[in-house]
Design an enzyme around this catalytic site. Structure first.
Site, PDB file in Angstrom:
ATOM      1  N   HIS A  92       4.960  -5.126   3.927  1.00 17.79           N
ATOM      2  CA  HIS A  92       5.433  -4.403   5.105  1.00 17.79           C
ATOM      3  C   HIS A  92       6.853  -4.831   5.493  1.00 17.79           C
ATOM      4  O   HIS A  92       7.579  -4.075   6.133  1.00 17.79           O
ATOM      5  CB  HIS A  92       4.469  -4.607   6.273  1.00 17.79           C
ATOM      6  N   HIS A 281      -4.046  -3.418  -3.364  1.00 24.72           N
ATOM      7  CA  HIS A 281      -5.424  -3.256  -2.901  1.00 24.72           C
ATOM      8  C   HIS A 281      -6.451  -3.859  -3.871  1.00 24.72           C
ATOM      9  O   HIS A 281      -7.648  -3.659  -3.700  1.00 24.72           O
ATOM     10  CB  HIS A 281      -5.699  -1.786  -2.590  1.00 24.72           C
TER      11      HIS A 281
HETATM   12  C1  HEM Z   1      -4.341  -3.647   3.555  1.00 26.55           C
HETATM   13  C2  HEM Z   1      -3.001   0.976   3.775  1.00 26.55           C
HETATM   14  C3  HEM Z   1      -0.033   0.323   0.031  1.00 26.55           C
HETATM   15  C4  HEM Z   1      -1.184  -4.357   0.001  1.00 26.55           C
HETATM   16  C5  HEM Z   1      -4.171  -2.356   3.973  1.00 26.55           C
HETATM   17  C6  HEM Z   1      -4.760  -1.790   5.135  1.00 26.55           C
HETATM   18  C7  HEM Z   1      -4.416  -0.498   5.184  1.00 26.55           C
HETATM   19  C8  HEM Z   1      -3.564  -0.233   4.076  1.00 26.55           C
HETATM   20  C9  HEM Z   1      -4.824   0.522   6.231  1.00 26.55           C
HETATM   21  C10 HEM Z   1      -5.643  -2.532   6.101  1.00 26.55           C
HETATM   22  C11 HEM Z   1      -4.926  -3.396   7.093  1.00 26.55           C
HETATM   23  C12 HEM Z   1      -5.969  -4.166   7.841  1.00 26.55           C
HETATM   24  O1  HEM Z   1      -6.784  -3.511   8.502  1.00 26.55           O
HETATM   25  O2  HEM Z   1      -5.989  -5.392   7.744  1.00 26.55           O
HETATM   26  C13 HEM Z   1      -2.124   1.211   2.734  1.00 26.55           C
HETATM   27  C14 HEM Z   1      -1.586   2.487   2.407  1.00 26.55           C
HETATM   28  C15 HEM Z   1      -0.761   2.307   1.362  1.00 26.55           C
HETATM   29  C16 HEM Z   1      -0.780   0.911   1.033  1.00 26.55           C
HETATM   30  C17 HEM Z   1      -1.903   3.776   3.139  1.00 26.55           C
HETATM   31  C18 HEM Z   1       0.065   3.331   0.618  1.00 26.55           C
HETATM   32  C19 HEM Z   1      -0.378   4.517   0.328  1.00 26.55           C
HETATM   33  C20 HEM Z   1      -0.029  -1.028  -0.225  1.00 26.55           C
HETATM   34  C21 HEM Z   1       0.868  -1.669  -1.137  1.00 26.55           C
HETATM   35  C22 HEM Z   1       0.543  -2.983  -1.136  1.00 26.55           C
HETATM   36  C23 HEM Z   1      -0.545  -3.158  -0.235  1.00 26.55           C
HETATM   37  C24 HEM Z   1       1.971  -0.974  -1.921  1.00 26.55           C
HETATM   38  C25 HEM Z   1       1.180  -4.116  -1.895  1.00 26.55           C
HETATM   39  C26 HEM Z   1       1.787  -3.998  -3.026  1.00 26.55           C
HETATM   40  C27 HEM Z   1      -2.210  -4.529   0.893  1.00 26.55           C
HETATM   41  C28 HEM Z   1      -2.972  -5.748   1.014  1.00 26.55           C
HETATM   42  C29 HEM Z   1      -3.891  -5.538   2.033  1.00 26.55           C
HETATM   43  C30 HEM Z   1      -3.674  -4.205   2.509  1.00 26.55           C
HETATM   44  C31 HEM Z   1      -2.823  -7.000   0.186  1.00 26.55           C
HETATM   45  C32 HEM Z   1      -4.949  -6.520   2.515  1.00 26.55           C
HETATM   46  C33 HEM Z   1      -4.532  -7.240   3.746  1.00 26.55           C
HETATM   47  C34 HEM Z   1      -5.488  -8.326   4.135  1.00 26.55           C
HETATM   48  O3  HEM Z   1      -6.278  -8.762   3.311  1.00 26.55           O
HETATM   49  O4  HEM Z   1      -5.421  -8.771   5.299  1.00 26.55           O
HETATM   50  N1  HEM Z   1      -3.415  -1.392   3.342  1.00 26.55           N
HETATM   51  N2  HEM Z   1      -1.623   0.287   1.886  1.00 26.55           N
HETATM   52  N3  HEM Z   1      -0.859  -1.951   0.314  1.00 26.55           N
HETATM   53  N4  HEM Z   1      -2.668  -3.616   1.787  1.00 26.55           N
HETATM   54 FE1  HEM Z   1      -2.190  -1.665   1.808  1.00 26.55          FE
END
Ligand code: HEM
Length: 740
Positions: A92, A281
């Site tokens: 982010h 993810h």
């Molecule tokens: C978590 C959406 C792309 C890495 C999340 C969460 C959402 C989300 C809604 C949950 C946040 C929470 O409730 O804690 C999206 C969407 C994406 C996207 C809509 C693009 C279409 C990415 C990308 C990465 C990424 C490109 C990294 C390269 C992560 C990680 C988590 C996460 C590691 C887990 C966070 C945790 O464990 O606390 N994402 N994401 N995301 N996202 Fe994404």
């Protein structure tokens, strides 16, 4: 509501109704004095590059590795590991970057400040940064927050068993919020309507001018969505797209349309996009244990005792398994703290059923699957695999689907693609590789770094003197050489540090073909013919020629001044120049050369300030450059708008003197009010013509005050000195190779 301080702050400095309230469309000259020395506690002599070199880099990395499993009671780690949280923080941080104007991104530590610290998409990242504080505290100024946040993401990936592509430091912190980044005009978080009712080309279209376009994509569905430029997110307060699908519509194929558009605006192609989303993810989970009404105000709005944290959660324990972040409750893999290929395995092995999170958000659960996915705490029950609508886009969009199947079948290809895309994501706004610091900078040159060849010229003072003489012998008009040097250097953007004179990419596509450069190309051809007879690179020759022309113009005005020249630029090759990516540097407007691509709803003077901000100029620098370039007759097309002088090509203050002279009056010559005539009050003869950009230096009260300095009887010498200083600054904006 019990807070006694909810009323408007009045009766103190800065309170009450401000100029911005009275005149909302006032020119934003404050954009040109951001991040001044006055906001920076480290002082003028602080050199981050030097400080970073003192860092024990591997000791820092070890501390970060230890941090990943050092779960804190005040914010317990899911699955005993912070890797998911740290990766999301880094993503982010970097993910606000957009290619359109080069603004946003992780290069300035802006996630610490509003609005980003309080964006709805950044919920819980306040905790991630607070977890990092002891490490930041330990290493002090040897590591910036901006570098630390990205490095923490890298170390998290390594902790999860992933081999990253490398890391380059040198992201220098800022100490107050950026004012210049256009995040959209909506006044509600997650409002996103206005950005779609506007144009997608160049700058926003006029009010009421509907540009909704229907497009039939390969999927056969109609998409009525055109995102305003340069925005790269579908809603105010999101990094990219709505995880539930467009406007909450859980349609994975429509979601793919939004993903493709927004990721493209960060310079990512389909393969990079699939790799990034799936790679991210693979780790961590989403958080939506309960309804959103349990969540308190964001950090910027929270009470003092929250100490900069926000989103206090009254659901259960308010943390751990009870955390509410996005309101979605999804865990993708059974090893959320370990790298694997299971995101793709699950994506294709299961059929997916639409369901809702405990907070009521649309999400998908694997049909008929066992509950084999761990909960965030050891005592939490196991659950079935789950996905976001946007995750399913990676299967159901035909193009993404093909890439995803390949990655499912070839984990190494996926890991390679993710490693490279992650490196690009996190380094995309850092400019040339010569800026990267640290022991983990990858050796390989990457095309998005706008690579430059090794220097082949090493001109001596005699070589430079010889080149000067040869330039003079060409006998080209001052305005031609000044326009060329400006065209070459002024593509620089402070946001992502791309562009600039080094590389002489003005001679390559796409720059050579840009409309704004059509006059510059004529002088360029002459210098291209001359260059083999000199010991200079073409890039250096172009800059030197601009300086030679300015010295001549100053002499003709009675001032002997040397324009400083720092040789060492190199000439890039076409294959080192990504035509599409350089296309984003094409100016829509360049008020310094009096260029406007097309009439626009945004007045040209605002576009001038936008350009000046990209060039990191102050308001006085912008003023002296515009006045000087008018005197030097350096418009983009040779037109004489704003050349308020009878001696064009001479470095006089005539532009300012005549602009402020009450002997003249000014009238728009068309309803669009782009062009003006300047008439003598007595007699009514048309004396000159002008654009909005020319007249704003007399009309805007602040710019008029600056113009008066140069129009004064004692202003001529100061003008020449200031012009040369500002000019030299622009010529050297991209000389990171000279950094110590
Ligand atoms: C978590 C959406 C792309 C890495 C999340 C969460 C959402 C989300 C809604 C949950 C946040 C929470 O409730 O804690 C999206 C969407 C994406 C996207 C809509 C693009 C279409 C990415 C990308 C990465 C990424 C490109 C990294 C390269 C992560 C990680 C988590 C996460 C590691 C887990 C966070 C945790 O464990 O606390 N994402 N994401 N995301 N996202 Fe994404």
């Amino acid at each position: 509501t019990k807070c006694p301080f909810h009323a408007e702050v009045a009766g103190v400095a800065g309170g009450g109704t401000t100029n911005r309230d009275w005149w909302p469309n006032q020119l934003r000259l404050d954009l040109l004095s951001q991040h001044s020395e006055k906001s920076n506690p480290l002082g003028r002599d602080f050199n981050y590059r030097e400080e970073f070199r003192k860092l024990d880099y591997y000791a820092l990395k070890k501390d970060l590795l230890d941090l990943m499993t050092d779960s804190q009671d005040w914010w317990p780690a899911d699955f005993g590991s912070y890797v998911g949280l740290m990766i999301r923080m880094a993503w982010h941080s970097a993910g606000t970057y957009r290619v359109g104007d080069g603004r946003g991104g992780g290069g300035r530590g802006q996630q610490r400040f509003a609005p980003l610290n309080s964006w709805p998409d950044n919920v819980s990242l306040d905790k991630a940064r607070r977890l990092l504080w002891p490490v930041k505290q330990k290493y002090g100024q040897k590591i910036s927050w901006a570098d630390l946040m990205i490095l923490a993401g890298n170390v998290a990936l390594e902790h999860a068993g992933f081999r990253t592509f490398g890391f380059g430091a040198s992201r220098e912190d800022t100490w107050e919020p950026d004012l210049d980044v256009y995040w959209g005009r909506e006044r509600t978080w997650l409002g996103g309507d206005e950005r779609y009712a506007r144009g997608s080309e160049g700058v926003p279209k006029a009010e009421g001018e509907s540009v909704l376009v229907s497009e039939d994509d390969a999927d056969g569905k109609v998409h009525n969505r055109k995102l305003e430029n340069p925005l790269a997110a579908v809603q105010m307060g999101l990094i990219y797209v709505n995880p539930e699908g467009p406007d909450g519509n859980p349609d994975p194929v429509l979601a793919a349309h939004d993903i493709r558009e927004t990721f493209k605006r960060m310079g990512m192609d389909d393969e990079e996009t699939v790799a990034l989303i799936a790679g991210g993810h693979t780790l961590g989970k989403t958080h939506g244990a309960g309804p959103a009404d349990h969540v308190g105000p964001d950090p910027e709005a929270a009470d003092l005792e929250m100490q900069g944290l926000g989103w206090a959660n009254s659901f259960g324990t308010g943390k751990g398994a009870d955390t509410i972040t996005s309101g979605l409750e999804v865990t993708w893999t059974s090893t959320p703290a370990q790298w694997s290929n299971d995101f793709f395995k699950h994506l294709f092995d299961f059929e997916w059923e639409l369901t809702r999170s405990p907070a009521g958000a649309h999400q998908w659960v694997a049909k008929d699957a066992e509950a084999f996915i761990p909960g965030p705490t050891p005592d939490a029950p196991r659950r079935r695999p789950s996905m976001l609508t946007t995750d399913l886009a990676l299967r159901f969009d035909p193009v993404y689907g093909k890439i995803s199947r390949r990655f499912r079948d070839d984990p190494q290809a996926f890991a390679n693609a993710f490693a490279r895309a992650w490196f690009k994501l996190t380094h995309r706004d850092m400019g040339p590789k010569s800026r990267y610091l640290g022991p983990e900078v990858p050796a390989e040159d990457l095309i998005w770094q706008d690579p430059l060849p090794k220097p082949v010229h090493n001109p001596t003072a005699a070589d430079i003197a010889d080149a000067r003489a040869k330039i003079q012998a060409l006998g080209l008009p001052v305005g031609d050489l000044v326009t060329l040097a400006w065209a070459s250097a002024s593509t620089f953007r402070g946001g992502d540090k791309r562009g600039g004179a080094n590389g002489a990419r003005i001679r390559l596509q796409p720059q050579r073909g840009w409309q704004v450069n059509q006059r510059a190309v004529k002088a360029l051809e002459a210098l291209e013919r001359l260059q083999p007879d000199t010991a200079l690179s073409l890039a250096d020759l172009i800059v030197l020629a601009g300086g030679v022309a300015i010295e001549q113009a100053a002499r003709d005005a009675g001032f002997y001044i040397e324009v400083p020249f720092a040789p060492g630029r190199v000439d890039a090759l076409q294959e080192q120049t990504d035509v599409e990516s350089f296309g984003y540097l094409e100016p829509f407007a360049d008020g310094f050369r009096n260029y406007l691509n097309a009439p626009s709803a945004v007045p040209a003077e605002h576009l001038l300030v936008d350009k000046a901000q990209l060039l990191t100029l102050t308001a006085p620098e912008m003023t002296v450059l515009v006045g000087g370039m008018r005197a030097l007759d350096a418009s983009w097309d040779g037109s004489r708008h704003g050349v308020f002088t009878d001696r064009p090509g001479v470095l006089t203050t005539d532009y300012f003197v005549n602009l402020l002279d009450m002997a003249y009056e000014w009238k728009a010559t068309s309803e669009e009010r782009q062009l003006y005539e300047v008439r003598e009050r007595r007699g009514g003869a048309v004396k000159w013509t002008a654009t909005r950009v020319d007249l704003v230096f007399g009309s805007n009260s602040v710019l008029r005050a600056l113009s008066e300095v140069y129009a004064s009887a004692d202003g001529a010498e100061k003008f020449v000195r200031d012009f040369v200083a500002a000019w030299t600054k622009v010529m050297n904006l991209d000389r990171f190779d000279l950094l110590k």
